[in-house]
Design a protein around this motif. Structure first.
Motif, PDB file in Angstrom:
ATOM      1  N   UNK A   7       0.861  -1.276   0.132  1.00  0.00           N
ATOM      2  CA  UNK A   7       0.126   0.138   0.003  1.00  0.00           C
ATOM      3  C   UNK A   7       0.865   1.067   0.037  1.00  0.00           C
ATOM      4  N   UNK A   8       1.890   1.159   0.838  1.00  0.00           N
ATOM      5  CA  UNK A   8       2.572   2.363   0.576  1.00  0.00           C
ATOM      6  C   UNK A   8       3.651   2.667  -0.461  1.00  0.00           C
ATOM      7  N   UNK A  55       7.019   5.768   4.681  1.00  0.00           N
ATOM      8  CA  UNK A  55       8.111   5.159   4.243  1.00  0.00           C
ATOM      9  C   UNK A  55       9.250   5.344   5.178  1.00  0.00           C
ATOM     10  N   UNK A  56       9.446   6.421   5.453  1.00  0.00           N
ATOM     11  CA  UNK A  56      10.584   6.779   6.444  1.00  0.00           C
ATOM     12  C   UNK A  56      10.354   6.251   7.930  1.00  0.00           C
ATOM     13  N   UNK A  57       8.869   6.192   8.461  1.00  0.00           N
ATOM     14  CA  UNK A  57       8.557   5.456   9.507  1.00  0.00           C
ATOM     15  C   UNK A  57       8.395   3.932   9.492  1.00  0.00           C
ATOM     16  N   UNK A  58       8.927   3.243   8.353  1.00  0.00           N
ATOM     17  CA  UNK A  58       8.764   1.939   8.242  1.00  0.00           C
ATOM     18  C   UNK A  58       7.250   1.517   7.961  1.00  0.00           C
ATOM     19  N   UNK A  59       6.461   2.375   7.341  1.00  0.00           N
ATOM     20  CA  UNK A  59       4.959   2.257   7.079  1.00  0.00           C
ATOM     21  C   UNK A  59       4.417   2.493   8.471  1.00  0.00           C
ATOM     22  N   UNK A  60       3.329   3.318   8.214  1.00  0.00           N
ATOM     23  CA  UNK A  60       2.437   3.728   9.222  1.00  0.00           C
ATOM     24  C   UNK A  60       1.179   3.703   8.475  1.00  0.00           C
ATOM     25  N   UNK A  61       0.139   2.747   8.975  1.00  0.00           N
ATOM     26  CA  UNK A  61      -0.995   2.506   8.356  1.00  0.00           C
ATOM     27  C   UNK A  61      -1.881   4.031   8.305  1.00  0.00           C
ATOM     28  N   UNK A 146      -5.117   1.293  -2.609  1.00  0.00           N
ATOM     29  CA  UNK A 146      -4.351   1.551  -1.313  1.00  0.00           C
ATOM     30  C   UNK A 146      -5.177   1.140  -0.019  1.00  0.00           C
ATOM     31  N   UNK A 147      -6.293   1.658  -0.085  1.00  0.00           N
ATOM     32  CA  UNK A 147      -7.378   1.377   1.026  1.00  0.00           C
ATOM     33  C   UNK A 147      -7.467  -0.144   1.252  1.00  0.00           C
TER      34      UNK A 147
END
Length: 153
Positions: A7-8, A55-61, A146-147
């Protein structure tokens, strides 16, 4: 690949491709955007920023979902713009221009050198679908996809 990572990736690649395509049409193809074309670009830029943050946060939903909503907003603006082009409803009626600061002569030169681009005229189409229509279709697919990926277990 995990659904969240996919999704990211989708929310990064999709808006980047659409925004990049719009900029290529403008700067290489010479198709200047109308006001509503510009409106459609801002949510894609917001989605790119949010996608990079996720992406920098290693994916945050939540951030990825917010980026998907931004892409859907661009798609909704694209639906409105395509409807204006097809004469289904009236679009913006006021004249607008980005004016450079400076003297009165500079402002007048800016107005006279700015190309006139109507929001209700199709500048380019493929298979009978305008750029606004393609943005609506692709943005809805990207945002919805994505959703959907985020909703998967």
């Amino acid at each position: 690949m995990r659904s969240e990572a996919a999704a990211n990736a989708l929310v990064l690649v999709g808006p980047a491709a659409l925004l990049g395509g719009a900029l290529l049409f403008q700067h290489v193809g010479g198709l200047y955007p109308c006001e509503m074309c510009i409106w459609q670009r801002w949510p894609h830029a917001a989605a790119l920023v949010l996608g990079c943050v996720a992406w920098a946060m290693r994916s945050n939903r939540a951030v990825v979902a917010l980026a998907a909503v931004a892409v859907l907003v661009s798609g909704a603006i694209g639906v409105f713009h395509a409807g204006v082009e097809l004469k289904w409803w009236e679009g913006v009626t006021a004249c607008s221009a980005n004016l450079a600061g400076g003297s009165q002569a500079d402002i007048m030169a800016s107005i006279l050198n700015t190309p006139l681009v109507r929001c209700d005229a199709v500048a380019w189409s493929l298979f009978g679908i305008s750029m606004a229509g393609w943005n609506a279709i692709l943005s809805t697919g990207i945002g919805g996809g994505t959703l959907w990926l985020l909703a998967r277990k």
